[in-house]
Design an enzyme around this catalytic site. Structure first.
Site, PDB file in Angstrom:
ATOM      1  N   GLN A  95       3.718  22.706 -13.399  1.00  0.00           N
ATOM      2  CA  GLN A  95       4.090  22.797 -12.041  1.00  0.00           C
ATOM      3  C   GLN A  95       4.278  21.560 -11.319  1.00  0.00           C
ATOM      4  OE1 GLN A  95       0.878  24.459  -9.648  1.00  0.00           O
ATOM      5  NE2 GLN A  95       2.361  25.081  -7.915  1.00  0.00           N
ATOM      6  N   HIS A 101       5.107  29.275  -6.291  1.00  0.00           N
ATOM      7  CA  HIS A 101       6.578  29.913  -6.049  1.00  0.00           C
ATOM      8  C   HIS A 101       6.704  30.886  -7.482  1.00  0.00           C
ATOM      9  CE1 HIS A 101       6.684  25.878  -7.576  1.00  0.00           C
ATOM     10  NE2 HIS A 101       7.715  26.135  -8.599  1.00  0.00           N
ATOM     11  N   HIS A 103       9.662  31.918 -10.044  1.00  0.00           N
ATOM     12  CA  HIS A 103      11.159  31.395 -10.396  1.00  0.00           C
ATOM     13  C   HIS A 103      11.746  32.784 -11.034  1.00  0.00           C
ATOM     14  CE1 HIS A 103      10.897  27.221 -11.089  1.00  0.00           C
ATOM     15  NE2 HIS A 103       9.627  27.216 -11.354  1.00  0.00           N
TER      16      HIS A 103
HETATM   17  P1  5GP Z   1       7.850  24.016 -10.720  1.00  0.00           P
HETATM   18  O1  5GP Z   1       8.307  23.193 -11.845  1.00  0.00           O
HETATM   19  O2  5GP Z   1       6.991  23.509  -9.679  1.00  0.00           O
HETATM   20  O3  5GP Z   1       7.363  25.345 -11.224  1.00  0.00           O
HETATM   21  O4  5GP Z   1       9.314  24.078 -10.087  1.00  0.00           O
HETATM   22  C1  5GP Z   1       9.722  23.631  -9.023  1.00  0.00           C
HETATM   23  C2  5GP Z   1      11.158  23.943  -8.739  1.00  0.00           C
HETATM   24  O5  5GP Z   1      11.563  23.828  -7.217  1.00  0.00           O
HETATM   25  C3  5GP Z   1      12.120  23.320  -9.639  1.00  0.00           C
HETATM   26  O6  5GP Z   1      12.806  24.187 -10.511  1.00  0.00           O
HETATM   27  C4  5GP Z   1      13.163  22.529  -8.885  1.00  0.00           C
HETATM   28  O7  5GP Z   1      14.484  22.430  -9.220  1.00  0.00           O
HETATM   29  C5  5GP Z   1      13.041  23.253  -7.409  1.00  0.00           C
HETATM   30  N1  5GP Z   1      13.182  22.358  -6.300  1.00  0.00           N
HETATM   31  C6  5GP Z   1      12.396  21.059  -6.184  1.00  0.00           C
HETATM   32  N2  5GP Z   1      12.833  20.717  -4.950  1.00  0.00           N
HETATM   33  C7  5GP Z   1      13.499  21.556  -4.567  1.00  0.00           C
HETATM   34  C8  5GP Z   1      14.308  21.751  -3.164  1.00  0.00           C
HETATM   35  O8  5GP Z   1      14.274  20.668  -2.069  1.00  0.00           O
HETATM   36  N3  5GP Z   1      15.061  22.712  -2.974  1.00  0.00           N
HETATM   37  C9  5GP Z   1      15.325  23.615  -3.760  1.00  0.00           C
HETATM   38  N4  5GP Z   1      16.252  24.602  -3.556  1.00  0.00           N
HETATM   39  N5  5GP Z   1      14.392  23.701  -4.874  1.00  0.00           N
HETATM   40  C10 5GP Z   1      13.858  22.701  -5.419  1.00  0.00           C
END
Ligand code: 5GP
Ligand code: ZN
Length: 115
Positions: A95, A101, A103
């Site tokens: 994360q 969130h 995906h």
């Molecule tokens: P995690 O690694 O926390 O599961 O995923 C975070 C996701 O958020 C990543 O795929 C990254 O590309 C996306 N993300 C990070 N910052 C932003 C943002 O400001 N806007 C959008 N639309 N996506 C974001």
């Protein structure tokens, strides 16, 4: 991470722009800024919840709502033959944004990374 500085709280409040695809009183969904698949949406609770590591039994309805939304959004965005839901939890789970969130990944393969 406070709600003030949390990037997904700020997106949910409309302070940071996003390519929004869905919104109701509890959930917002938008395109991932760095898509790993032709369809890559993020389904996000508006309330700041850090991860599945911190959810409580009262969050069941919210989580169910997000899961039930996924097939509708997948179909709307052309992921007709299936999709993947991934939830990364905590640093050990990969994360990076510490606001829960889901995906939603779909569309023609190959995808850039597995997530
Ligand atoms: P995690 O690694 O926390 O599961 O995923 C975070 C996701 O958020 C990543 O795929 C990254 O590309 C996306 N993300 C990070 N910052 C932003 C943002 O400001 N806007 C959008 N639309 N996506 C974001
Ligand atoms: Zn947040």
């Amino acid at each position: 991470m406070s709600d003030e500085s949390c990037i997904f709280c700020r997106i949910a409040r409309g302070e940071i722009p996003c390519r929004k695809v869905y919104e109701d009183e509890a959930v917002i969904a938008f395109h991932d800024i760095h898509p790993a698949a032709p369809v890559h949406l993020l389904l996000v609770p508006k309330r700041h919840v850090e991860s599945l590591q911190t959810v409580e039994s009262g969050d069941g309805e919210l989580l169910g709502k997000m899961l039930l939304l996924a097939p509708h959004l997948a179909r709307e965005h052309g992921a007709d033959d299936g999709f993947r839901i991934t939830i990364n939890n905590g640093p050990g789970g990969g994360q990076e944004v510490f606001h829960l969130h889901m995906h939603l990944l779909g569309g023609p393969r190959p995808w850039k990374r597995g997530l």
